[in-house]
Write a protein that holds these residues in place. Structure first.
Motif, PDB file in Angstrom:
ATOM      1  N   LEU A  92      34.668  -7.525 -37.546  1.00  0.00           N
ATOM      2  CA  LEU A  92      34.617  -6.137 -37.969  1.00  0.00           C
ATOM      3  C   LEU A  92      34.399  -5.717 -39.379  1.00  0.00           C
ATOM      4  N   PRO A  93      33.635  -4.759 -39.629  1.00  0.00           N
ATOM      5  CA  PRO A  93      33.315  -4.566 -41.176  1.00  0.00           C
ATOM      6  C   PRO A  93      34.433  -4.546 -42.127  1.00  0.00           C
ATOM      7  N   THR A  94      34.583  -5.494 -43.043  1.00  0.00           N
ATOM      8  CA  THR A  94      35.489  -5.495 -44.238  1.00  0.00           C
ATOM      9  C   THR A  94      34.920  -4.894 -45.479  1.00  0.00           C
ATOM     10  N   ALA A  95      35.848  -4.877 -46.522  1.00  0.00           N
ATOM     11  CA  ALA A  95      35.571  -4.329 -47.876  1.00  0.00           C
ATOM     12  C   ALA A  95      34.076  -5.152 -48.334  1.00  0.00           C
ATOM     13  N   GLY A  96      33.004  -4.500 -48.630  1.00  0.00           N
ATOM     14  CA  GLY A  96      31.657  -5.030 -48.899  1.00  0.00           C
ATOM     15  C   GLY A  96      30.775  -5.213 -47.775  1.00  0.00           C
ATOM     16  N   GLU A  97      31.295  -5.055 -46.641  1.00  0.00           N
ATOM     17  CA  GLU A  97      30.418  -5.317 -45.662  1.00  0.00           C
ATOM     18  C   GLU A  97      30.346  -3.858 -44.582  1.00  0.00           C
ATOM     19  N   SER A  98      29.219  -3.652 -44.038  1.00  0.00           N
ATOM     20  CA  SER A  98      29.102  -2.621 -43.223  1.00  0.00           C
ATOM     21  C   SER A  98      27.700  -2.559 -42.528  1.00  0.00           C
ATOM     22  N   THR A  99      27.800  -1.950 -41.083  1.00  0.00           N
ATOM     23  CA  THR A  99      26.586  -1.690 -40.347  1.00  0.00           C
ATOM     24  C   THR A  99      25.866  -0.454 -40.780  1.00  0.00           C
ATOM     25  N   GLY A 100      26.556   0.333 -41.777  1.00  0.00           N
ATOM     26  CA  GLY A 100      25.856   1.513 -42.070  1.00  0.00           C
ATOM     27  C   GLY A 100      25.756   1.706 -43.505  1.00  0.00           C
ATOM     28  N   THR A 101      26.477   2.702 -44.107  1.00  0.00           N
ATOM     29  CA  THR A 101      26.051   2.626 -45.657  1.00  0.00           C
ATOM     30  C   THR A 101      27.453   2.932 -46.393  1.00  0.00           C
ATOM     31  N   THR A 102      27.402   2.912 -47.886  1.00  0.00           N
ATOM     32  CA  THR A 102      28.508   3.135 -48.714  1.00  0.00           C
ATOM     33  C   THR A 102      28.666   4.238 -49.468  1.00  0.00           C
ATOM     34  N   VAL A 103      29.871   4.941 -49.294  1.00  0.00           N
ATOM     35  CA  VAL A 103      30.055   6.148 -50.296  1.00  0.00           C
ATOM     36  C   VAL A 103      31.138   5.860 -50.981  1.00  0.00           C
ATOM     37  N   LEU A 124      37.310   3.085 -58.727  1.00  0.00           N
ATOM     38  CA  LEU A 124      36.093   3.515 -57.792  1.00  0.00           C
ATOM     39  C   LEU A 124      36.278   2.810 -56.478  1.00  0.00           C
ATOM     40  N   VAL A 125      36.415   3.402 -55.328  1.00  0.00           N
ATOM     41  CA  VAL A 125      36.796   2.754 -54.180  1.00  0.00           C
ATOM     42  C   VAL A 125      35.613   3.031 -52.983  1.00  0.00           C
ATOM     43  N   ALA A 126      35.289   2.035 -52.442  1.00  0.00           N
ATOM     44  CA  ALA A 126      34.032   2.005 -51.629  1.00  0.00           C
ATOM     45  C   ALA A 126      34.489   2.406 -50.257  1.00  0.00           C
ATOM     46  N   VAL A 127      33.746   3.346 -49.487  1.00  0.00           N
ATOM     47  CA  VAL A 127      34.188   3.819 -47.970  1.00  0.00           C
ATOM     48  C   VAL A 127      32.969   3.597 -47.237  1.00  0.00           C
ATOM     49  N   HIS A 128      33.084   2.791 -46.215  1.00  0.00           N
ATOM     50  CA  HIS A 128      31.774   2.462 -45.196  1.00  0.00           C
ATOM     51  C   HIS A 128      31.721   3.498 -44.342  1.00  0.00           C
ATOM     52  N   VAL A 129      30.589   4.087 -44.262  1.00  0.00           N
ATOM     53  CA  VAL A 129      30.399   5.073 -43.053  1.00  0.00           C
ATOM     54  C   VAL A 129      29.234   4.640 -42.165  1.00  0.00           C
ATOM     55  N   ALA A 130      29.260   4.930 -40.986  1.00  0.00           N
ATOM     56  CA  ALA A 130      28.097   4.726 -40.049  1.00  0.00           C
ATOM     57  C   ALA A 130      26.808   5.491 -40.135  1.00  0.00           C
ATOM     58  N   ALA A 131      25.705   4.659 -40.098  1.00  0.00           N
ATOM     59  CA  ALA A 131      24.379   5.451 -39.903  1.00  0.00           C
ATOM     60  C   ALA A 131      23.731   5.379 -38.722  1.00  0.00           C
ATOM     61  N   PRO A 132      23.440   6.560 -38.451  1.00  0.00           N
ATOM     62  CA  PRO A 132      22.581   6.481 -37.278  1.00  0.00           C
ATOM     63  C   PRO A 132      21.458   5.501 -37.183  1.00  0.00           C
ATOM     64  N   PRO A 133      20.867   4.947 -36.061  1.00  0.00           N
ATOM     65  CA  PRO A 133      19.499   4.136 -35.853  1.00  0.00           C
ATOM     66  C   PRO A 133      18.375   4.791 -36.559  1.00  0.00           C
TER      67      PRO A 133
END
Length: 230
Positions: A92-103, A124-133
């Protein structure tokens, strides 16, 4: 006197007859020939000559044969079966990792506990959001940062751009600089919102493009110029 002598003579005769009877064969009268008693049934008279010479010693009897108990089969160490190949689930994505992008959003007064400390002792806190293919990561990230959809509040964070009316126009990568063009009005909520707005916009653009720095424009004006007018 004569009668006594006759009595003694008679006694001696009786004694002699008794002794004679004892000397004769059993059950026969004196002088009767002795008969041979028949052999008892099963009796065999030996006719062989006695064996001369040393008598062989008898061999010792062999020890009693005892079947040894059947040994229990020893367990064999079989090679373990190779585990079946199973699909490994993706982590599963954790802090610093994502299959989408970061806000990036702000933890007010956090002092760096949840992220990078900056501005008015905030994080400053990173929140990962999914990005459509096939979508543009920069466009998706800016859309999440500028849209009043409550993404920050659901994460328990603050978005310094939530009071503004901005929209994403375009963006591109110029060398190592991410150039972002916005349009609309900027409305900071106070003095501490100015470093928050600058940091949120710049770090979100850098994370989406892989650049090392960002240049933000609002209606053709630099972000620094727009903020100086507030």
């Amino acid at each position: 006197m004569k009668g006594t002598t006759e009595a003694v003579a008679a006694l001696c005769l009786s004694l002699a007859l008794c002794l004679a009877g004892c000397a004769s064969p059993v059950g026969g009268a004196p002088g009767e020939a002795r008969t041979t008693q028949p052999a008892s049934p099963g009796f065999v008279q030996a006719t062989q000559e006695p064996v001369t010479g040393p008598i062989p010693m008898p061999l010792p009897a062999p020890p009693p044969h005892v079947n040894p108990p059947t040994a229990a089969p020893r367990p064999t160490t079989a090679s373990p079966l190779a585990p079946a190949a199973l699909p490994v689930p993706a982590p599963l994505p954790t802090a610093g990792e994502s299959t989408g992008t970061t806000v990036y959003f702000v933890a007010i007064g956090d002092g760096g506990s949840r992220g990078v400390r900056f501005g008015c002792d905030d994080s400053l806190v990173a929140v990962h959001v999914a990005a459509p293919p096939g979508s543009d990561p920069l466009s998706v990230a800016m859309g999440q940062l500028l849209a009043p959809d409550g993404t920050a509040s659901r994460a328990g964070l603050y978005n310094a751009l939530s009071g503004s009316a901005l929209r994403y126009v375009s963006g591109y990568l110029d060398g190592t600089t991410a150039v972002v063009n916005l349009s609309g009005s900027l409305r900071p909520g106070g003095v501490c919102d100015q470093p928050r707005i600058e940091t949120q916009l710049a770090q979100t653009a850098v994370a989406a493009t892989g650049a090392s720095q960002a240049a933000i424009y609002i209606d053709g004006n630099t972000l620094a110029d727009v903020l100086s007018l507030r």
